[in-house]
Design a protein around this motif. Structure first.
Motif, PDB file in Angstrom:
ATOM      1  N   THR A   5     -57.497   1.902 -20.597  1.00 50.77           N
ATOM      2  CA  THR A   5     -56.475   2.278 -19.830  1.00 50.77           C
ATOM      3  C   THR A   5     -54.983   2.120 -20.645  1.00 50.77           C
ATOM      4  O   THR A   5     -54.855   1.261 -21.502  1.00 50.77           O
ATOM      5  CB  THR A   5     -56.476   1.622 -18.549  1.00 50.77           C
ATOM      6  OG1 THR A   5     -56.132   0.117 -18.842  1.00 50.77           O
ATOM      7  CG2 THR A   5     -57.742   1.702 -17.689  1.00 50.77           C
ATOM      8  N   LEU A   6     -54.245   2.999 -19.953  1.00 47.13           N
ATOM      9  CA  LEU A   6     -52.882   3.049 -20.496  1.00 47.13           C
ATOM     10  C   LEU A   6     -51.866   3.082 -19.147  1.00 47.13           C
ATOM     11  O   LEU A   6     -52.424   3.849 -18.028  1.00 47.13           O
ATOM     12  CB  LEU A   6     -52.512   4.131 -21.220  1.00 47.13           C
ATOM     13  CG  LEU A   6     -52.778   4.203 -22.999  1.00 47.13           C
ATOM     14  CD1 LEU A   6     -52.107   5.571 -23.239  1.00 47.13           C
ATOM     15  CD2 LEU A   6     -52.139   3.149 -23.418  1.00 47.13           C
ATOM     16  N   ARG A   7     -51.108   2.372 -19.101  1.00 50.37           N
ATOM     17  CA  ARG A   7     -50.043   2.509 -18.058  1.00 50.37           C
ATOM     18  C   ARG A   7     -48.709   2.599 -18.812  1.00 50.37           C
ATOM     19  O   ARG A   7     -48.284   1.606 -19.381  1.00 50.37           O
ATOM     20  CB  ARG A   7     -50.177   1.019 -17.021  1.00 50.37           C
ATOM     21  CG  ARG A   7     -48.975   0.958 -15.897  1.00 50.37           C
ATOM     22  CD  ARG A   7     -49.221  -0.299 -15.281  1.00 50.37           C
ATOM     23  NE  ARG A   7     -48.064  -0.328 -14.305  1.00 50.37           N
ATOM     24  CZ  ARG A   7     -47.892  -0.046 -13.004  1.00 50.37           C
ATOM     25  NH1 ARG A   7     -49.252   0.347 -12.670  1.00 50.37           N
ATOM     26  NH2 ARG A   7     -47.167  -0.384 -12.340  1.00 50.37           N
ATOM     27  N   ILE A   8     -48.142   3.779 -18.384  1.00 46.17           N
ATOM     28  CA  ILE A   8     -47.076   4.226 -19.154  1.00 46.17           C
ATOM     29  C   ILE A   8     -45.854   4.270 -18.264  1.00 46.17           C
ATOM     30  O   ILE A   8     -45.889   5.160 -17.344  1.00 46.17           O
ATOM     31  CB  ILE A   8     -47.385   5.572 -20.045  1.00 46.17           C
ATOM     32  CG1 ILE A   8     -48.536   5.390 -20.859  1.00 46.17           C
ATOM     33  CG2 ILE A   8     -45.862   5.921 -20.816  1.00 46.17           C
ATOM     34  CD1 ILE A   8     -48.874   6.877 -21.445  1.00 46.17           C
ATOM     35  N   ASP A   9     -44.580   3.510 -18.366  1.00 48.02           N
ATOM     36  CA  ASP A   9     -43.577   3.797 -17.622  1.00 48.02           C
ATOM     37  C   ASP A   9     -42.523   4.723 -18.279  1.00 48.02           C
ATOM     38  O   ASP A   9     -41.924   4.206 -19.426  1.00 48.02           O
ATOM     39  CB  ASP A   9     -43.172   2.258 -17.343  1.00 48.02           C
ATOM     40  CG  ASP A   9     -41.764   2.376 -16.197  1.00 48.02           C
ATOM     41  OD1 ASP A   9     -41.588   3.131 -15.714  1.00 48.02           O
ATOM     42  OD2 ASP A   9     -41.333   1.040 -15.793  1.00 48.02           O
ATOM     43  N   VAL A  10     -42.099   5.501 -17.705  1.00 48.46           N
ATOM     44  CA  VAL A  10     -41.324   6.589 -17.956  1.00 48.46           C
ATOM     45  C   VAL A  10     -40.027   6.729 -17.200  1.00 48.46           C
ATOM     46  O   VAL A  10     -39.886   6.631 -16.199  1.00 48.46           O
ATOM     47  CB  VAL A  10     -41.946   7.911 -18.486  1.00 48.46           C
ATOM     48  CG1 VAL A  10     -42.999   7.800 -19.389  1.00 48.46           C
ATOM     49  CG2 VAL A  10     -42.549   8.540 -17.267  1.00 48.46           C
ATOM     50  N   LEU A  11     -38.993   6.942 -17.973  1.00 45.83           N
ATOM     51  CA  LEU A  11     -37.830   7.346 -17.532  1.00 45.83           C
ATOM     52  C   LEU A  11     -37.398   8.880 -17.712  1.00 45.83           C
ATOM     53  O   LEU A  11     -37.764   9.371 -18.688  1.00 45.83           O
ATOM     54  CB  LEU A  11     -36.483   6.752 -18.059  1.00 45.83           C
ATOM     55  CG  LEU A  11     -35.031   6.948 -17.613  1.00 45.83           C
ATOM     56  CD1 LEU A  11     -35.163   6.564 -16.270  1.00 45.83           C
ATOM     57  CD2 LEU A  11     -33.891   6.180 -18.592  1.00 45.83           C
ATOM     58  N   LEU A  12     -37.117   9.775 -16.617  1.00 45.11           N
ATOM     59  CA  LEU A  12     -36.967  11.115 -16.646  1.00 45.11           C
ATOM     60  C   LEU A  12     -35.526  11.416 -17.013  1.00 45.11           C
ATOM     61  O   LEU A  12     -34.696  10.754 -16.452  1.00 45.11           O
ATOM     62  CB  LEU A  12     -37.491  12.009 -15.572  1.00 45.11           C
ATOM     63  CG  LEU A  12     -38.845  11.964 -15.603  1.00 45.11           C
ATOM     64  CD1 LEU A  12     -39.384  10.460 -14.929  1.00 45.11           C
ATOM     65  CD2 LEU A  12     -39.356  12.833 -14.621  1.00 45.11           C
ATOM     66  N   GLY A  13     -35.347  12.593 -17.876  1.00 45.29           N
ATOM     67  CA  GLY A  13     -33.884  12.815 -18.087  1.00 45.29           C
ATOM     68  C   GLY A  13     -33.183  13.533 -17.016  1.00 45.29           C
ATOM     69  O   GLY A  13     -32.954  12.785 -15.820  1.00 45.29           O
ATOM     70  N   GLU A  14     -32.465  14.544 -17.099  1.00 40.34           N
ATOM     71  CA  GLU A  14     -31.734  15.216 -15.974  1.00 40.34           C
ATOM     72  C   GLU A  14     -32.390  15.873 -14.808  1.00 40.34           C
ATOM     73  O   GLU A  14     -32.946  17.047 -14.732  1.00 40.34           O
ATOM     74  CB  GLU A  14     -30.846  16.295 -16.566  1.00 40.34           C
ATOM     75  CG  GLU A  14     -29.806  15.762 -17.497  1.00 40.34           C
ATOM     76  CD  GLU A  14     -28.980  14.988 -16.981  1.00 40.34           C
ATOM     77  OE1 GLU A  14     -28.347  15.316 -16.083  1.00 40.34           O
ATOM     78  OE2 GLU A  14     -28.509  13.726 -17.585  1.00 40.34           O
ATOM     79  N   VAL A  15     -33.039  14.866 -14.144  1.00 37.25           N
ATOM     80  CA  VAL A  15     -33.823  15.136 -12.865  1.00 37.25           C
ATOM     81  C   VAL A  15     -32.961  14.803 -11.494  1.00 37.25           C
ATOM     82  O   VAL A  15     -32.282  13.599 -11.624  1.00 37.25           O
ATOM     83  CB  VAL A  15     -35.128  14.375 -13.050  1.00 37.25           C
ATOM     84  CG1 VAL A  15     -35.775  14.707 -11.579  1.00 37.25           C
ATOM     85  CG2 VAL A  15     -35.933  15.123 -14.046  1.00 37.25           C
ATOM     86  N   HIS A  16     -32.819  15.525 -10.631  1.00 37.68           N
ATOM     87  CA  HIS A  16     -32.235  15.310  -9.493  1.00 37.68           C
ATOM     88  C   HIS A  16     -32.620  15.432  -8.466  1.00 37.68           C
ATOM     89  O   HIS A  16     -32.349  15.115  -7.198  1.00 37.68           O
ATOM     90  CB  HIS A  16     -30.986  16.328  -9.393  1.00 37.68           C
ATOM     91  CG  HIS A  16     -30.002  16.225 -10.514  1.00 37.68           C
ATOM     92  ND1 HIS A  16     -29.335  14.993 -11.089  1.00 37.68           N
ATOM     93  CD2 HIS A  16     -29.809  17.060 -11.634  1.00 37.68           C
ATOM     94  CE1 HIS A  16     -28.800  15.441 -12.113  1.00 37.68           C
ATOM     95  NE2 HIS A  16     -28.940  16.448 -12.674  1.00 37.68           N
TER      96      HIS A  16
END
Length: 98
Positions: A5-16
């Motif tokens: 398993t992978l748990r990947i925490d991501v931050l999205l760029g220009e998303v409103h």
């Protein structure tokens, strides 16, 4: 049999908005799910529009193949310029682990 398993925490760029978030996350999940032996979904932070946690599950006959698939999936997410990977947690288990 081995699973990973992978748990990947991501931050999205220009998303409103959550709608824009879904438009970015959906193709990533579709690409991951196209791989044999891989299942992927957004597993946390669904109510935040700039963050997401992607969960990936892999099943294969050998430990090496599970690691290869997890590396490939992690790379697929990290390669996307619109996503910044904040953290990755990985677990590989054998059916003999108890």
């Amino acid at each position: 049999m081995f699973s990973g398993t992978l748990r990947i925490d991501v931050l999205l760029g220009e998303v409103h908005s959550l709608k824009e978030k879904r438009a970015l996350i959906r193709p990533v999940l579709a690409e991951l799910n196209r791989r044999a032996g891989v299942g992927a979904a957004e597993v946390a932070l669904q109510d935040l529009h700039r963050r997401a946690v992607l969960g990936v599950a892999v099943v294969a006959g050998t430990h090496a193949r599970v690691v290869e698939l997890l590396d490939d999936c992690e790379g697929t997410v990290a390669w996307r310029p619109e996503l910044e990977v904040l953290s990755v947690r990985r677990r590989v288990r054998s059916d003999e682990d108890e």
